[in-house]
Scaffold this motif. Structure first.
Motif, mmCIF file in Angstrom:
data_model
loop_
_atom_site.group_PDB
_atom_site.id
_atom_site.type_symbol
_atom_site.label_atom_id
_atom_site.label_comp_id
_atom_site.label_asym_id
_atom_site.label_seq_id
_atom_site.Cartn_x
_atom_site.Cartn_y
_atom_site.Cartn_z
ATOM 1 N N MET A 615 0.869 -1.196 0.000
ATOM 2 C CA MET A 615 0.000 0.000 0.000
ATOM 3 C C MET A 615 0.897 1.235 0.000
ATOM 4 S SD MET A 615 -2.713 -1.472 2.799
ATOM 5 C CE MET A 615 -4.005 -0.269 2.587
ATOM 6 N N GLU A 616 1.658 1.397 -1.089
ATOM 7 C CA GLU A 616 2.713 2.399 -1.140
ATOM 8 C C GLU A 616 2.185 3.819 -0.988
ATOM 9 O OE1 GLU A 616 6.479 3.500 -0.847
ATOM 10 O OE2 GLU A 616 5.776 1.443 -0.913
ATOM 11 N N ASN A 617 1.080 4.152 -1.681
ATOM 12 C CA ASN A 617 0.537 5.522 -1.600
ATOM 13 C C ASN A 617 0.069 5.851 -0.187
ATOM 14 O OD1 ASN A 617 1.063 6.107 -4.258
ATOM 15 N ND2 ASN A 617 -0.945 5.429 -4.976
ATOM 16 N N ALA A 618 -0.620 4.878 0.441
ATOM 17 C CA ALA A 618 -1.085 5.086 1.822
ATOM 18 C C ALA A 618 0.109 5.251 2.755
ATOM 19 C CB ALA A 618 -1.949 3.903 2.266
ATOM 20 N N LEU A 619 1.169 4.481 2.519
ATOM 21 C CA LEU A 619 2.373 4.544 3.362
ATOM 22 C C LEU A 619 3.040 5.916 3.251
ATOM 23 C CD1 LEU A 619 4.405 3.108 5.217
ATOM 24 C CD2 LEU A 619 5.583 2.300 3.173
ATOM 25 N N GLN A 620 3.154 6.427 2.026
ATOM 26 C CA GLN A 620 3.797 7.733 1.832
ATOM 27 C C GLN A 620 2.978 8.852 2.496
ATOM 28 O OE1 GLN A 620 6.956 8.063 0.389
ATOM 29 N NE2 GLN A 620 6.787 5.854 0.569
ATOM 30 N N SER A 621 1.651 8.778 2.375
ATOM 31 C CA SER A 621 0.786 9.778 3.036
ATOM 32 C C SER A 621 0.940 9.703 4.552
ATOM 33 C CB SER A 621 -0.690 9.533 2.664
ATOM 34 O OG SER A 621 -0.880 9.701 1.293
ATOM 35 N N LEU A 622 1.043 8.474 5.060
ATOM 36 C CA LEU A 622 1.214 8.284 6.500
ATOM 37 C C LEU A 622 2.548 8.861 6.959
ATOM 38 C CD1 LEU A 622 0.346 7.103 9.229
ATOM 39 C CD2 LEU A 622 1.320 4.922 8.503
ATOM 40 N N TYR A 623 3.625 8.603 6.207
ATOM 41 C CA TYR A 623 4.941 9.150 6.551
ATOM 42 C C TYR A 623 4.899 10.678 6.600
ATOM 43 C CZ TYR A 623 7.665 4.795 6.309
ATOM 44 O OH TYR A 623 8.193 3.564 6.561
ATOM 45 N N LEU A 624 4.169 11.273 5.658
ATOM 46 C CA LEU A 624 4.053 12.733 5.650
ATOM 47 C C LEU A 624 3.330 13.216 6.915
ATOM 48 C CD1 LEU A 624 4.476 15.436 4.226
ATOM 49 C CD2 LEU A 624 2.376 15.030 2.952
ATOM 50 N N ASN A 625 2.217 12.553 7.261
ATOM 51 C CA ASN A 625 1.479 12.917 8.481
ATOM 52 C C ASN A 625 2.353 12.756 9.723
ATOM 53 O OD1 ASN A 625 -0.757 13.438 6.965
ATOM 54 N ND2 ASN A 625 -1.922 11.659 7.596
ATOM 55 N N LEU A 626 3.127 11.669 9.760
ATOM 56 C CA LEU A 626 4.019 11.427 10.900
ATOM 57 C C LEU A 626 5.116 12.482 10.981
ATOM 58 C CD1 LEU A 626 4.489 7.545 10.983
ATOM 59 C CD2 LEU A 626 3.929 8.969 12.951
ATOM 60 N N ALA A 627 5.683 12.841 9.821
ATOM 61 C CA ALA A 627 6.743 13.862 9.791
ATOM 62 C C ALA A 627 6.232 15.180 10.362
ATOM 63 C CB ALA A 627 7.252 14.054 8.367
ATOM 64 N N VAL A 628 5.016 15.558 9.957
ATOM 65 C CA VAL A 628 4.408 16.806 10.448
ATOM 66 C C VAL A 628 4.131 16.706 11.950
ATOM 67 C CG1 VAL A 628 2.392 18.326 10.276
ATOM 68 C CG2 VAL A 628 3.417 17.379 8.200
ATOM 69 N N LEU A 629 3.618 15.530 12.379
ATOM 70 C CA LEU A 629 3.300 15.353 13.801
ATOM 71 C C LEU A 629 4.561 15.410 14.659
ATOM 72 C CD1 LEU A 629 1.218 14.769 16.013
ATOM 73 C CD2 LEU A 629 1.515 12.342 15.558
ATOM 74 N N TYR A 630 5.633 14.736 14.228
ATOM 75 C CA TYR A 630 6.889 14.772 15.005
ATOM 76 C C TYR A 630 7.414 16.204 15.109
ATOM 77 C CZ TYR A 630 7.574 9.737 15.538
ATOM 78 O OH TYR A 630 7.454 8.430 15.928
ATOM 79 N N SER A 631 7.220 16.991 14.055
ATOM 80 C CA SER A 631 7.626 18.398 14.099
ATOM 81 C C SER A 631 6.796 19.160 15.135
ATOM 82 C CB SER A 631 7.455 19.020 12.706
ATOM 83 O OG SER A 631 7.819 20.372 12.730
#
Length: 816
Positions: A615-631
Motif C-alpha cells: 500500500m505504497e501511496n497510503a504509506l507515503q501519506s502516513l509518513y508525511l502525516n508522521l513527519a508533520v506530527l513529530y515536528s
C-alpha cells in the motif's frame, strides 16, 4: 574546491551541519541515489573519546571538520563521503576498482597520520581505523555489517590500519543482533560485558561469533556449578529466569558490576527485522505471512532461522511440529506459567481480572518469559507454551492468524479452484494483495469470481487498464457495473446519483462526494443509505467515510463513534489493510483535537500495517502525516529523517502537490527551530515549483510574510486581501496586521488587549498554532522585556497544557 562545491546538488536535509559532507539521512536513503556494485568503508578516529574528554568538545568538533575536509580534498567523481554519527564516517565509491579504492584509503590514512591537528596551541596526533567491504547497493545492510566486522578486526590488530572483509564459511541464515555492534565496541575498549537473554534467545550463537574475534576475552555461559570468574576481559551470558532463586548467579553479577561494565539484553526480532529476513531469504513480501510468523515465533531468531532454512513455501511446512522442545524448568517457574496457560498463546491482559494472575505476568515479564507486544503478552520462546500445554493436557488457544494459516493449508491440499478462490478472496480482504494474486494465478481459466477479485487487486495497485480488461469479461451485470462504476469514479468522470442502484454504488458515490469536498451533498446523500441493510464490508466503508467527514466538519464526537465502530468491524472480520486506514484516520482525528499522544499511537499502528503491505501511496501519506506530527511535538530529528526519505522517494517525482507539501512543511519546521536561513531556502524551493501565472495559496504567502518580518521587512499595508475563512489564515493575518500597525513600539496595555483577542478566537482550539504565533511575536519583540515576559508565560502555559515539553525545552535553549 570546498566541501560545499564538491558535494552540492541535493536537498539540505542530506548534509551534515558540522562537516558539510553527507549525513546519516543520505545513507538511509542510499538506494534512491545509487544502484549497482559499490566499494564501501566505514572508519573512525582512534581513541576519539579520550581526545574529547582530555581536550574538550570544541577540539573534537575541529578534528571532525579537519578529517572531513582532508577526505573531500582527495575524493573524485563517484565518491560519496558520509558522516554516519559521532566520529564514524563512511566512504562509498561507485566507480573505482578495488585496488584503486584501497590505495586511496592508504593515502588518506597516511595523510591524516602525518598531519597532526593544532588547535588552541595544542598539537594532537590522530589515526584512523578502517573496515572495507563490497557488494550491490540492494544489499547495503549486509555490506555495512561486513565492513563493520572488518573495522573491529582493525581495532583488534592495534588500530591505525585497514582490514578488508573476507568471506569465510557463511551460514545459510545470518540475522544480526541489534546489540552486536555496541558489544564489540565495549570489548574493543576492554570493558566487561554482561549479556542476558531468555530461552534460545541466541546467547550461544552470539558467543560463538564474538569468541572468534576477541580471543583475549573469556566468554562464559552461566551454569550453577560455576564458582568464580575472572575480574577483567569477561563477556558473561545468563538467563534471567534463574536470577531470583540462584544466589550464586547474583553473587557473580554483583562482582562483575564492581568494575567498568556494560549490560545488554538479547531481544527478539522486531517486525522490521523479520520483514527484511523474509524478503532476503524467501523473496516474499506478504503482510499475512509476516503477521503469522510474528505470532508463531514472537520474533525469536532461533525459530525464525528454522523456518527460513527450509527454503520452502511456508504452507508446505508443518509449523506446529517445529514448536516442540523440551525444558528443564524450576518448579516455581513452571507453576507460574501453568497458571496462565488457559489464556492461550497470546494473552490479552484486558481479560485478566485476578491480581494474582497480573502479578504472575509481571514476574514472567521480568524473567524474559513473556513480553507485552502489540497489546498482548507473548511468549518470547513460544515452544514453552506448547511444551507445557502438552505436559498438562490443557487445550491450546491460537490467534486468528494461526487458525487462518491452518485453514489455508488445509484448502491448498485439496488443490481445487473453489478453495483457491476462497483463499485469495480472504487474503484480498485481509489486505495482502500480493499473496492473493499469487494464489489466484494457480487457478486455471477465467472464473467469474476470479475476474472480480483480479479487478479489485488491479485497482488497489493502480493498474486501471488491467482492471478494465477483467471488468469487460465479467458476465454478471450487477457485479460488472459495480466495478465499472468504481473505475469511472477513479477516472474522475461525473456521476449522476440517480444511477446509483446497488449499495456498493451508493457508497462509491458517497466516497466521490467526500473526495471532491461536496460536503452538503455528502450529508444529504448519506441519509439515503440504510446502514442495517449493509454487509460487513459495506458497513466498514460507510463508517470510514462518515468518520472522515465528521472529522472534516469538526464534529469530533460523531467522528470517534464512526471510526471506533469501523475499527471493531475490521478487527472482527480480519480486514487488516482497511484497519490500517482506520488507524490513520484516527491519527488525523486526534491530531485535529490536539491530542498528539493518541495521534502518534494510532499513526504507529497504521505504520505496522502499511509498512509490510503493498500500500505504497497510503504509506507515503502516513509518513508525511508522521513527519508533520513529530515536528509539532518537537522531535525535529525524526521529522527531518522522515521528510528526507520522502524527498528521496518516487512519489515526489510524479506528484507535484506531494512535493509542495513536503517543501512547505520543511520551511515551517526550520522556522520552528529558529533556523531562518534554511526556512528561506525551502521557501524558495517551494516557489520554484509554481509556474509564472499559477496562483500561490494564501498559507504559503503568509509564511513568506513572516519570514520577511523576521528579516526586518515589514509590509506597508494590512493583509486584508487574504482569505480569512480559514481559521489558521485568520489568526496569522491578525498577528501580522498587529505588527504592521504597531511596529516595534507597542505599549504593554495595548499588547495585552491584543493577546486576549487572539486567544479568544475559537477558545480551546488551535492552541499549538496560537502558541507558534506567540513565539513569532516573541522573536519580533525580543528586545521588549515586558512583552517577552508576558509571551513566555502564555507560551509555557499553552505548551504545558498540550504536554509538549520538547518544544518548551527547545524554546528556552533558543532564548538562552
Amino acid at each position: 574546491m570546498g566541501v560545499e562545491e564538491k558535494l552540492k546538488g541535493l536537498e539540505l536535509v542530506y548534509y551534515d551541519d558540522l562537516t558539510g559532507i553527507f549525513n546519516k539521512r543520505f545513507f538511509n536513503n542510499l538506494k534512491n541515489f545509487l544502484s549497482g556494485k559499490i566499494l564501501f568503508t566505514i572508519f573512525d578516529i582512534d581513541n576519539f573519546k579520550n581526545i574529547n574528554d582530555t581536550h574538550g568538545h570544541l577540539t573534537g568538533d575541529y578534528i571532525l571538520k579537519k578529517v572531513s575536509t582532508t577526505l573531500v580534498d582527495l575524493i573524485t567523481k563517484g565518491d560519496f563521503p558520509i558522516r554516519y554519527g559521532g566520529d564514524e564516517f563512511i566512504l562509498i565509491s561507485s566507480l573505482k576498482t578495488k585496488d584503486d579504492f584501497l590505495k586511496f584509503l592508504e593515502i588518506f590514512k597516511e595523510r591524516i597520520e602525518k598531519s597532526p591537528i593544532i588547535f588552541n596551541n595544542t598539537m594532537i596526533k590522530i589515526t584512523l581505523s578502517f573496515g572495507v567491504s563490497e557488494g550491490d547497493v540492494e544489499n547495503i545492510e549486509v555490506i555495512f555489517e561486513n565492513a563493520d566486522n572488518a573495522l573491529y578486526s582493525s581495532k583488534e590488530k592495534g588500530k591505525n590500519c585497514i582490514t578488508v572483509f573476507e568471506k569465510g564459511r557463511v551460514e545459510d541464515i545470518k540475522i544480526p543482533f541489534k546489540c552486536e555492534r555496541e558489544i564489540k565496541k565495549c570489548l574493543s575498549e576492554g570493558k566487561n560485558v554482561i549479556v542476558k537473554g531468555g530461552f534460545r534467545a541466541g546467547k550461544t550463537f552470539l558467543k560463538n561469533i564474538l569468541e572468534k574475534q576477541y580471543p583475549d576475552f573469556s566468554f562464559i555461559d552461566y551454569k550453577q556449578s560455576l564458582e568464580s570468574i575472572p575480574e577483567k576481559n569477561v563477556c558473561f551470558f545468563y538467563n534471567p529466569i534463574f536470577v531470583e532463586k540462584d544466589k550464586n548467579l547474583v553473587k557473580i553479577l554483583n562482582n562483575l558490576k564492581r568494575g567498568e561494565y556494560r549490560e545488554f539484553v538479547i531481544e527478539n526480532l522486531h517486525l522490521d527485522e523479520i520483514s527484511r529476513s523474509f524478503e532476503i531469504f524467501l523473496k516474499e513480501k506478504s503482510i499475512f505471512l509476516l503477521n503469522f510468523l510474528f505470532d508463531i515465533t514472537t520474533g525469536n531468531r532461533f525459530l525464525l532461522s528454522k523456518f527460513l532454512k527450509e527454503k520452502k513455501e511456508l504452507f508446505e511446512i508443518d509449523i506446529l511440529e517445529y514448536l516442540n522442545d523440551d525444558f528443564d524448568l524450576e518448579d516455581d517457574v513452571e507453576s507460574n506459567i501453568k497458571s496462565i496457560l488457559k489464556f492461550g498463546l497470546l494473552i490479552d491482559f484486558k481479560k485478566i481480572k485476578s491480581k494474582e494472575e497480573l502479578k504472575i505476568l509481571d514476574i514472567l515479564s521480568n524473567r524474559m518469559v513473556l513480553k507485552n507486544i502489540k497489546g498482548f503478552y507473548r511468549y518470547l520462546y513460544p515452544p514453552l507454551y506448547f511444551y507445557l500445554t502438552n505436559k498438562y493436557r490443557i487445550e491450546r488457544k491460537y490467534p486468528e492468524t494461526i487458525k487462518t494459516f491452518e485453514d489455508f493449508k488445509f484448502r491448498l491440499l485439496k488443490k481445487d479452484d473453489k478453495n483457491l478462490l476462497k483463499i485469495s478472496e480472504k487474503l484480498y480482504y485481509y489486505g495482502d494483495n500480493l499473496l492473493s494474486k499469487k494464489m489466484i494465478k494457480k487457478i486455471n481459466g477465467e472464473d467469474e469470481r476470479k475476474l472480480i477479485i483480479m479487478s479489485k487487486i488491479y485497482i488497489a495497485e493502480g493498474n486501471l487498464n488491467g482492471a478494465e480488461i477483467c471488468c469487460q469479461k465479467i458476465k454478471k451485470e450487477a457485479k460488472r457495473n459495480d466495478i465499472k462504476f468504481l473505475l469511472d469514479l477513479l477516472k474522475g468522470k461525473k456521476i449522476n446519483w440517480k444511477l446509483c442502484i446497488t449499495d456498493n454504488q451508493k457508497l462509491l458515490y458517497l466516497s466521490f462526494l467526500y473526495n471532491h469536498l461536496e460536503l452538503k451533498k455528502f450529508e444529504n446523500f448519506s441519509n439515503k443509505i440504510d446502514y442495517k441493510g449493509l454487509d460487513n464490508r459495506q458497513k466498514m466503508t460507510y463508517d470510514f467515510l462518515m468518520g472522515n467527514y465528521e472529522t472534516l466538519v469538526e464534529n469530533y464526537k460523531k467522528a470517534l463513534f464512526h471510526l471506533e465502530r469501523c475499527k471493531r468491524n475490521c478487527e472482527k472480520n480480519n480486514f487488516i489493510g482497511d484497519l490500517g486506514k482506520v488507524y490513520m484516520s484516527l491519527g488525523i482525528l486526534y491530531d485535529d483535537m490536539e491530542n498528539y499522544e493518541l495521534s502518534l499511537d494510532n499513526y504507529n499502528k497504521a505504520l505496522e500495517i502499511f509498512k509490510y503491505s503493498n500500500m505504497e501511496n497510503a504509506l507515503q501519506s502516513l509518513y508525511l502525516n508522521l513527519a508533520v506530527l513529530y515536528s509539532k511535538i518537537g522531535d525535529f530529528s525524526t521529522s527531518l529523517d522522515l521528510f528526507s526519505s520522502l524527498l528521496a522517494g518516487e512519489v515526489v517525482k510524479n506528484n507535484l502537490n506531494f512535493k509542495r507539501n513536503i517543501l512547505n512543511n520543511l520551511s515551517h519546521l526550520y522556522f520552528n527551530i529558529y533556523d531562518f536561513n534554511k526556512s528561506r531556502y525551502y521557501r524558495k524551493e517551494l516557489y520554484k515549483t509554481f509556474a509564472k501565472n499559477e496562483r500561490i495559496p494564501d498559507h504559503i504567502k503568509l509564511h513568506s510574510v513572516k519570514l520577511d518580518i523576521i528579516e526586518g521587512f515589514i509590509p506597508n499595508r494590512k493583509l486584508d486581501y487574504f482569505n480569512k475563512k480559514d481559521i489558521i489564515n485568520k489568526l496569522e493575518i491578525l498577528v501580522i496586521n498587529f505588527i504592521i500597525n504597531n511596529k516595534k513600539e507597542v505599549k504593554k496595555e495595548i499588547f495585552e488587549n491584543f493577546l486576549n483577542k487572539l486567544l479568544n478566537i475559537s477558545p480551546g482550539k488551535n492552541i499549538l498554532v496560537k502558541s507558534e504565533l506567540l513565539i513569532f511575536l516573541l522573536i519580533f519583540y525580543k528586545d521588549k522585556e515586558e512583552i517577552v515576559e508576558i509571551l513566555k508565560e502564555k507560551i509555557f502555559e499553552n505548551l504545558s497544557y498540550l504536554k509538549l515539553n520538547a518544544r518548551i525545552n527547545y524554546l528556552f535553549k533558543f532564548l538562552e
